[in-house]
Design a protein around this motif. Sequence first.
Motif, PDB file in Angstrom:
ATOM      1  N   MET A   1       0.821  -1.189   0.000  1.00 25.53           N
ATOM      2  CA  MET A   1       0.000   0.000   0.000  1.00 25.53           C
ATOM      3  C   MET A   1       0.867   1.257   0.000  1.00 25.53           C
ATOM      4  O   MET A   1       0.483   2.273  -0.568  1.00 25.53           O
ATOM      5  CB  MET A   1      -0.923  -0.048   1.220  1.00 25.53           C
ATOM      6  CG  MET A   1      -2.022   0.929   1.182  1.00 25.53           C
ATOM      7  SD  MET A   1      -3.154   0.505  -0.143  1.00 25.53           S
ATOM      8  CE  MET A   1      -4.423   1.641   0.141  1.00 25.53           C
ATOM      9  N   SER A   2       2.026   1.155   0.637  1.00 20.67           N
ATOM     10  CA  SER A   2       2.905   2.326   0.667  1.00 20.67           C
ATOM     11  C   SER A   2       3.429   2.646  -0.732  1.00 20.67           C
ATOM     12  O   SER A   2       3.667   3.814  -1.048  1.00 20.67           O
ATOM     13  CB  SER A   2       4.062   2.097   1.637  1.00 20.67           C
ATOM     14  OG  SER A   2       4.868   1.031   1.173  1.00 20.67           O
ATOM     15  N   THR A   3       3.585   1.629  -1.580  1.00 19.01           N
ATOM     16  CA  THR A   3       4.025   1.866  -2.958  1.00 19.01           C
ATOM     17  C   THR A   3       2.971   2.669  -3.711  1.00 19.01           C
ATOM     18  O   THR A   3       3.308   3.580  -4.478  1.00 19.01           O
ATOM     19  CB  THR A   3       4.263   0.529  -3.680  1.00 19.01           C
ATOM     20  OG1 THR A   3       5.192  -0.241  -2.918  1.00 19.01           O
ATOM     21  CG2 THR A   3       4.792   0.746  -5.076  1.00 19.01           C
TER      22      THR A   3
ATOM     23  N   PHE B   1       0.785   4.820  -2.412  1.00 20.53           N
ATOM     24  CA  PHE B   1       0.820   6.202  -1.934  1.00 20.53           C
ATOM     25  C   PHE B   1       2.046   6.941  -2.451  1.00 20.53           C
ATOM     26  O   PHE B   1       1.973   8.128  -2.779  1.00 20.53           O
ATOM     27  CB  PHE B   1       0.763   6.248  -0.408  1.00 20.53           C
ATOM     28  CG  PHE B   1      -0.581   5.890   0.149  1.00 20.53           C
ATOM     29  CD1 PHE B   1      -1.725   6.549  -0.276  1.00 20.53           C
ATOM     30  CD2 PHE B   1      -0.705   4.885   1.082  1.00 20.53           C
ATOM     31  CE1 PHE B   1      -2.966   6.225   0.233  1.00 20.53           C
ATOM     32  CE2 PHE B   1      -1.941   4.554   1.603  1.00 20.53           C
ATOM     33  CZ  PHE B   1      -3.077   5.220   1.177  1.00 20.53           C
ATOM     34  N   LEU B   2       3.168   6.253  -2.537  1.00 15.71           N
ATOM     35  CA  LEU B   2       4.378   6.866  -3.057  1.00 15.71           C
ATOM     36  C   LEU B   2       4.213   7.229  -4.537  1.00 15.71           C
ATOM     37  O   LEU B   2       4.547   8.339  -4.959  1.00 15.71           O
ATOM     38  CB  LEU B   2       5.570   5.911  -2.879  1.00 15.71           C
ATOM     39  CG  LEU B   2       6.937   6.454  -3.252  1.00 15.71           C
ATOM     40  CD1 LEU B   2       7.303   7.634  -2.362  1.00 15.71           C
ATOM     41  CD2 LEU B   2       7.976   5.364  -3.133  1.00 15.71           C
TER      42      LEU B   2
END
Length: 77
Positions: free
Chosen positions: A1-3, A5-6
Amino acid sequence: MSTFFLAFGFFLVIVVAMSIGYLLQKKSISGSCGGLGALGIEKACDCPEPCDRKKAREAREQARQEKLKEWQRNQII
């Protein structure tokens, strides 16, 4: 999920930077290739005789213009 958002943040920064550049240059948006004029085509429909859809559209626009002129002529102002 952080990918996600990034990547979303990266694209958002790029879009904001492009919009700031556009606002600072104060130029109108134009195509880079010159559009149909670069190909020697003067209009989108390069037919010698307009099609039925275009004739109907032009007739509707003409009727609209006539109604608008009549309305303006009959205004009470």
